[in-house]
Write a protein that holds these residues in place. Sequence first.
Motif, PDB file in Angstrom:
ATOM      1  N   SER A 170      62.924  77.674  20.235  1.00 58.52           N
ATOM      2  CA  SER A 170      62.900  78.590  19.075  1.00 58.52           C
ATOM      3  C   SER A 170      62.627  80.027  19.506  1.00 58.52           C
ATOM      4  N   MET A 171      61.995  80.180  20.686  1.00 57.30           N
ATOM      5  CA  MET A 171      61.708  81.536  21.169  1.00 57.30           C
ATOM      6  C   MET A 171      62.698  81.986  22.239  1.00 57.30           C
ATOM      7  N   LYS A 172      63.763  81.188  22.429  1.00 53.70           N
ATOM      8  CA  LYS A 172      64.793  81.485  23.445  1.00 53.70           C
ATOM      9  C   LYS A 172      64.137  81.726  24.806  1.00 53.70           C
ATOM     10  N   MET A 173      63.216  80.805  25.152  1.00 52.12           N
ATOM     11  CA  MET A 173      62.431  80.931  26.378  1.00 52.12           C
ATOM     12  C   MET A 173      62.620  79.627  27.161  1.00 52.12           C
ATOM     13  N   SER A 174      62.603  79.699  28.485  1.00 51.99           N
ATOM     14  CA  SER A 174      62.734  78.460  29.255  1.00 51.99           C
ATOM     15  C   SER A 174      61.475  77.613  29.062  1.00 51.99           C
ATOM     16  N   TYR A 175      61.628  76.304  29.218  1.00 58.10           N
ATOM     17  CA  TYR A 175      60.465  75.412  29.088  1.00 58.10           C
ATOM     18  C   TYR A 175      59.421  75.790  30.123  1.00 58.10           C
ATOM     19  N   LYS A 176      59.881  76.113  31.334  1.00 59.43           N
ATOM     20  CA  LYS A 176      58.967  76.464  32.432  1.00 59.43           C
ATOM     21  C   LYS A 176      58.125  77.696  32.061  1.00 59.43           C
ATOM     22  N   LYS A 177      58.788  78.713  31.527  1.00 61.77           N
ATOM     23  CA  LYS A 177      58.101  79.949  31.142  1.00 61.77           C
ATOM     24  C   LYS A 177      57.067  79.656  30.046  1.00 61.77           C
ATOM     25  N   ALA A 178      57.479  78.852  29.059  1.00 65.38           N
ATOM     26  CA  ALA A 178      56.570  78.514  27.950  1.00 65.38           C
ATOM     27  C   ALA A 178      55.370  77.724  28.480  1.00 65.38           C
ATOM     28  N   TRP A 179      55.649  76.777  29.380  1.00 67.61           N
ATOM     29  CA  TRP A 179      54.564  75.962  29.937  1.00 67.61           C
ATOM     30  C   TRP A 179      53.573  76.854  30.704  1.00 67.61           C
ATOM     31  N   GLU A 180      54.106  77.784  31.485  1.00 65.64           N
ATOM     32  CA  GLU A 180      53.239  78.681  32.275  1.00 65.64           C
ATOM     33  C   GLU A 180      52.363  79.554  31.376  1.00 65.64           C
ATOM     34  N   LEU A 181      52.959  80.057  30.290  1.00 59.10           N
ATOM     35  CA  LEU A 181      52.186  80.900  29.368  1.00 59.10           C
ATOM     36  C   LEU A 181      51.048  80.109  28.734  1.00 59.10           C
ATOM     37  N   ILE A 182      51.376  78.897  28.281  1.00 63.63           N
ATOM     38  CA  ILE A 182      50.355  78.067  27.628  1.00 63.63           C
ATOM     39  C   ILE A 182      49.284  77.642  28.632  1.00 63.63           C
ATOM     40  N   ASP A 183      49.714  77.336  29.847  1.00 66.57           N
ATOM     41  CA  ASP A 183      48.755  76.977  30.897  1.00 66.57           C
ATOM     42  C   ASP A 183      47.789  78.145  31.138  1.00 66.57           C
ATOM     43  N   SER A 184      48.328  79.366  31.122  1.00 70.50           N
ATOM     44  CA  SER A 184      47.489  80.553  31.335  1.00 70.50           C
ATOM     45  C   SER A 184      46.515  80.750  30.166  1.00 70.50           C
ATOM     46  N   VAL A 185      46.989  80.560  28.932  1.00 71.61           N
ATOM     47  CA  VAL A 185      46.092  80.669  27.758  1.00 71.61           C
ATOM     48  C   VAL A 185      44.985  79.623  27.889  1.00 71.61           C
ATOM     49  N   ASN A 186      45.376  78.385  28.194  1.00 72.89           N
ATOM     50  CA  ASN A 186      44.384  77.295  28.276  1.00 72.89           C
ATOM     51  C   ASN A 186      43.328  77.541  29.347  1.00 72.89           C
ATOM     52  N   LYS A 187      43.765  78.140  30.465  1.00 72.02           N
ATOM     53  CA  LYS A 187      42.825  78.367  31.573  1.00 72.02           C
ATOM     54  C   LYS A 187      41.974  79.624  31.359  1.00 72.02           C
ATOM     55  N   SER A 188      42.467  80.583  30.565  1.00 68.72           N
ATOM     56  CA  SER A 188      41.745  81.851  30.396  1.00 68.72           C
ATOM     57  C   SER A 188      40.682  81.790  29.311  1.00 68.72           C
ATOM     58  N   GLY A 189      40.924  80.982  28.291  1.00 70.75           N
ATOM     59  CA  GLY A 189      40.008  80.959  27.158  1.00 70.75           C
ATOM     60  C   GLY A 189      38.740  80.160  27.435  1.00 70.75           C
ATOM     61  N   ALA A 190      37.828  80.196  26.458  1.00 73.20           N
ATOM     62  CA  ALA A 190      36.575  79.445  26.566  1.00 73.20           C
ATOM     63  C   ALA A 190      36.852  77.946  26.516  1.00 73.20           C
ATOM     64  N   LEU A 191      37.919  77.590  25.799  1.00 70.58           N
ATOM     65  CA  LEU A 191      38.338  76.192  25.632  1.00 70.58           C
ATOM     66  C   LEU A 191      39.867  76.187  25.640  1.00 70.58           C
ATOM     67  N   PRO A 192      40.492  75.020  25.838  1.00 73.37           N
ATOM     68  CA  PRO A 192      41.961  75.003  25.729  1.00 73.37           C
ATOM     69  C   PRO A 192      42.410  75.351  24.309  1.00 73.37           C
ATOM     70  N   ALA A 193      43.551  76.020  24.195  1.00 75.48           N
ATOM     71  CA  ALA A 193      44.078  76.422  22.888  1.00 75.48           C
ATOM     72  C   ALA A 193      45.092  75.403  22.377  1.00 75.48           C
ATOM     73  N   VAL A 194      45.582  74.584  23.294  1.00 80.68           N
ATOM     74  CA  VAL A 194      46.656  73.635  22.993  1.00 80.68           C
ATOM     75  C   VAL A 194      46.321  72.286  23.623  1.00 80.68           C
TER      76      VAL A 194
END
Lengths: 114, 114
Positions: free
Chosen positions: B42-66
């Motif tokens: 839906s965001m016209k983004m590769s699965y790899k790119k989306a996975w990397e972004l979410i992995d970065s959010v999950n690792k940066s926050g106080a808790l996982p976001a997803v």
Amino acid sequence: MNYEINSRIWIKADDNMLLGIGRVELLKAIDKTGSLSKAAVSMKMSYKKAWELIDSVNKSGALPAVRTSTGGKDGGGTVLTEYGKEIISIYEKIDQKCKLFLEEELKKIDFKCH
Amino acid sequence: MNYEINSRIWIKADDNMLLGIGRVELLKAIDKTGSLSKAAVSMKMSYKKAWELIDSVNKSGALPAVRTSTGGKDGGGTVLTEYGKEIISIYEKIDQKCKLFLEEELKKIDFKCH
């Protein structure tokens, strides 16, 4: 966990991009060096790119932001106009206020999960 | 001349990039579709790119976001955690306040040259 907030602003004039942080830095470099080519070098930017950015600022604003003179005993140069100085000052004031506003807003947030 | 001001904000957590507008939109697409691959499409983004972004959010926050679940009668999926929902809401509230603040600041400016 220490949260921090950052921002970028840009100003449009009649739907045309007028000023963002890159353009402001280039204009300030012109003001400092009195020369578009020296300003471009100081920003590690090609002369062509710098010229295009300044041309876009000049065409988007109410008046030109930069004036180039040729000849004369100093061999000419590029200087900011009153309008150029005014819009840089407006951009920087609003940008600074925005950053302070965001810091204050972030301080108010009580992150439930931290 | 009609001046307009735009902004982008991003939030860091302990010096790591946590949320910018792209990450927020991706998280909201996950919330809507219940799937990382559908959200990426839906965001016209590769699965790899989306996975990397979410992995970065999950690792940066106080808790996982997803959180991703596998199996079960619905075949698993990807959902936002409470923390994920909280940080999106915080981002959007501050972003909206910032835009209103900037509009008001711009209204106060009296451009001498116009």
